[in-house]
Design an enzyme around this catalytic site. Sequence first.
Site, PDB file in Angstrom:
ATOM      1  CD  GLU A 110      -2.901  -1.239   2.242  1.00 23.59           C
ATOM      2  OE1 GLU A 110      -2.413  -1.575   3.335  1.00 23.59           O
ATOM      3  OE2 GLU A 110      -4.110  -0.967   2.085  1.00 23.59           O
ATOM      4  CD  GLU A 130      -3.417  -6.416   3.524  1.00 30.32           C
ATOM      5  OE1 GLU A 130      -3.456  -7.123   2.492  1.00 30.32           O
ATOM      6  OE2 GLU A 130      -2.734  -5.382   3.598  1.00 30.32           O
TER       7      GLU A 130
END
Length: 708
Positions: A110, A130
């Site tokens: 990210e 995730e």
Amino acid sequence: MSSLVTSETIRDVAVITVDNPPVNALSPEVQTKLEALVDAALAAPAIRGLVLAGANNTFIAGVDIKELQKLAQRKPTLLKELHPLLNRLEASTKPVVCALSGVTLGGGLELALACHYRMASPSARVGLPEVKLGLIPGAGGTQRLPRLIGLVAAAELCATGQQIDATAAQQAGLVDELVTGELRAAAIDQALKMAASGQPPRQTSATQDRLGTLAEHTEALSKLRARMARQGRGASAPLKAIEAVEASATLSFPDGLRREADLFRACLQSSESAASMHVFFGERTVAKIPGLPQETQTYTLRQAAVIGAGTMGGGIVMTCLDAGIPVVLKEIDSARLERGLDVIRRNYAEAVKKGRLTDGQMQQRLALLEPTTSYEQIGKAEIVIEAVFENMALKKQVFREIDAAAAPDAILASNTSTLDIDALAAETRRPERVIGNHFFSPANLMRLLEIVRGRKTSHEVIATCMALARRLRKIGVLVGNCHGFVGNRMFGPFLREAQYLAEEGASITEIDETLVQFGMAMGVFTVEDLAGIDVGWRVRQENPHWLPEGYRKYRAADRLAEMGRHGQKTGAGWYRYEPGRRTPIPDPRVEEIIAQCATAGGIVRRKVPPQEILDRMMYALVNEGARILEDGIALRAVDIDIIYVNGYGFPAHRGGPMFYADTLGLPKVLERIQEFERQHGFWWKPAPLLEQLAKAGRKFCDMEAKHG
Ligand code: COA
């Protein structure tokens, strides 16, 4: 002690390097330091661009999961939101280039997505894993990634959590450039080039051209959703990840971030994330063995031998060959040997056909295999793995033979799934070098390896087998020696309850569907059909006292076996199967047989509610698991959980049977088990450990490990 994050100025470029071994996780301290160094570089007039890089041959493997775990458990943490840093980087007028090496995962990716240019070494891998922690990306990943690679490709990466290599990432548009030479130098050049261009750096959040509209991708996204619902077995994070990615196409970037944050919070508050993180750390905890000194020596294993070319032997051979370990495969006659070899060759050919292996890789593997019908060749092996039929007399004989033929210092391992390792060790002159290596079928695919220590097994042999498990890309879990060890000892009561429930009136399909709904990979009767009903039947034939005194007998399995219904391989078992198909079809004949058995046993049949099916199946596991802990057969509750998740299809998003019980609350579990004891019989007597923990308000997973 590493300095966590460093900044050095090279040719007017600030090169900021994260150095938090082993994987450069973004801990609160790293975040703070990174932020300070980025801000300093952004503010320094002499700095023309920034390069973000990672030490330790990797970029950043994500936010520190220990801190995320605290968040999930509502414990205090100093972890900060990454958004402010990412927004500042993205908004910077100075170009920010990131240099991706090793792995770039989760929060690390990210961060990279917020940079203006991504360069990667060819061996780099990236991903947003995730969902494997029961979460979705929470730092803009679901909003920036689709802007770079498109809605469907981003949804796929976020929902599956899969890693892709640098080439695939470049083709997708995630990575801008692959660098075969010196990555950091190339990144500095690129930053200077961008600064010199005078163009404002491209902001990912402002990029729209790859995104498209939701309407254009409805079909692909609903297919992905259906696939995730099936594969996720009830896990909600993959579906939430798709929902968040979809928001990138329907909402503005800031609103999309808000939607992502809401979904992230919902995930964090679910028991799914706590369970998944328990499994993540558990899979690493099982490698740590209390009482085994860190400096314990391991033996070098350059050559293995496998005795028996049946289903298990063949799978074990492939596992070794896949890891580059040469294997001598010994069978008693050439017909059996040829049959076994044929299966191995066909399996590899199938993998080549499916594109999982190249022809060259297959040939390399097969070249490491040395088939034989004589014991002579096993003399060069440093480990001999016995994988003959599960029969004590036969295994004892084989152990005497391999003890005579193997090198004096070779490890002798048995692939028994239930039998006494000490009894096998007693047949040899080297009990300290005898151990159980219980593989799960299909051995080349299943990740679990139960490593069974005998009374005399040496530390070195244990450490060597744990290291071997890693080399074979398996999760080795050390267990003690008792009938069935951990996995199969617990499976006994589980299977017993399934049969009792069937006799009491639950249909085979109801029982299996309840388990699948819960998230098990397969129903228990489907598993039995796969494994072969005749296997248990033969064991029971050999041992008329297989059920302890006073237990309610169940007979349907024996009736089926005697009718030749041995499961999938005979086209009929608990279900029936169309020729050449593996889909279980409910068979009214089976229900009739079960009803007859119930009548013969004087059982009044009734409608069994699904909750009772689930509770009896799960608590049968939990109660036996508690006894296993009491007996010291498992080191910790988490070891049991990892065995069940990796060897028995227990859903990772429920954390394993012991964690599941902890989640429900042990007093509640105990109360229900006591109720079953009153209703059904003494075999439901609660394990003393369960009673103690429930009374003390404690959990299985809080217990200290037992020393071996
Ligand atoms: N946060 C905290 N610790 C982490 C971590 C993270 N993101 N990623 C890995 N670790 C720790 C592991 O717990 C392990 O600790 P231990 O040695 O005390 O047991 C250590 O780093 C090494 O990890 P391990 O998995 O044993 O090494 P590996 O080389 O086989 O794999 C990774 C490395 C990074 C591929 C793997 O650890 C991984 O997939 N990590 C998870 C990444 C992730 O989910 N990130 C998203 C979070 S936002």
